[in-house]
Scaffold this motif. Structure first.
Motif: not given
Length: 320
Positions: A23, A28, A60-61
């Motif tokens: 990252q 991502h 990112t998530r």
């Protein structure tokens, strides 16, 4: 660089460091977290690293399952879960996220870890990856990392020039971010090379009663056992691959591994011993069971590995 989406499954201590470096390089990263989900979702990973410094890494998530992450097409799915085929085949868990461009990277210990994935995803390229890293997660979301983070990877199935180019590109990002990564033509000899240490120090640390590397090497009988297991791994690995096992950082042969481990300033508590103490399943099948299957198929005697494997399986039954 075009947008690259990575799904990392098994974002514990090891996975968090490699995800963080990707990252930082502009990729991502979606992290599947289980036991540490609540901590990571709210506060990210609190990383203390001798190599990279201290940092709070927010992926990112962050999701709890692959199903939750399956609304995105992924270029790479990186699997960092423990390899426990004697308990269950977990290759199915990434199925919802597999897409036409996906390359699977398996960062796992042991021998034969690729087969379940290759059988389930016959058309998806798979890269077999070996990691050397000193990292732990003493509590959810808290990562303690030393100075080592390096990867060796090679294509296991569905090789072609484009797959190699994409792996080279991913490797470049890791290298640019300080996680040494090399793509090799034949990764299996390196997988057996890592097994030399894992099949000896990891397993004997448990069956000897819970000893670290210093305690094992200070005992002459235990040191001899470690050396004999290493010799057996070399014999099986070289027969299986048809070539001498390579060196790593100038280390080769049982004496080289023992000398290098003996010189370390801090004694190592092997990861299998940590699992045993935490009453977690141990990776004995891929570290001893599968290699012993290969030995039998090739007519190679490995009595020291056989004895330690038998004891390790029995010890695990009393701890789980």
């Amino acid at each position: 660089m075009p947008d690259i989406n990575v799904l990392l499954v098994g974002t514990g201590a090891l996975g968090s460091i490699y995800a963080w470096r990707l990252q930082e390089g502009g990729i991502h990263v979606t992290c599947v977290c289980r036991s540490n989900y609540t901590a990571v979702k709210s506060s990210g990973f609190r990383i203390t690293s001798d190599k990279y410094g201290n940092h709070t890494y927010m992926p990112t998530r962050v999701v709890q399952s692959v199903d939750e992450a399956a609304d995105t097409e992924y270029d790479f799915i990186i699997v960092c879960t423990k390899a426990l085929p004697n308990i269950s085949d977990n290759s199915h868990i990434i199925a919802p996220a597999i897409g036409p461009r996906t390359i699977i990277l398996l960062i796992q210990n042991g021998i034969g870890i690729e087969q379940p994935f290759a059988e389930r995803y016959p058309r998806t390229p798979i890269a077999s990856v070996i990691s050397y890293i000193d990292v732990s997660q003493p509590e959810s979301g808290t990562i303690e990392h030393g100075t080592i983070s390096s990867l060796l990877m090679g294509i296991y199935s569905n090789p072609d020039d484009l797959v190699r180019q994409r792996l080279d590109a991913l490797s470049s990002v890791w290298n640019e971010q300080g996680a040494l990564c090399k793509v090799v033509d034949d990764v299996q000899p390196y997988r057996w090379l890592k097994l030399v240490w894992n099949a000896s120090f990891n397993t004997v640390s448990v069956v000897s009663g819970g000893n670290n590397t210093r305690e094992m090497l200070d005992n002459p009988q235990c040191k001899a056992l470690l050396r004999n297991i290493m010799r057996e791994v070399y014999a099986i690995g070289e027969a299986a691959t048809g070539k001498p096992l390579p060196e790593r950082m100038g280390i080769s042969g049982p004496d080289g591994f023992i000398e290098e481990t003996d010189k370390r300033d801090v004694a190592v508590v092997p990861s299998m011993l940590m699992d045993y103490r935490a009453r977690r399943p141990m990776e004995h099948d891929v570290i001893l069971g599968r290699p012993l299957q290969v030995a039998r198929q090739m007519g190679i005697s490995a009595p020291y590995m056989e004895a330690v494997y038998a004891m390790l399986v029995m010890v695990e039954k009393t701890s789980l």
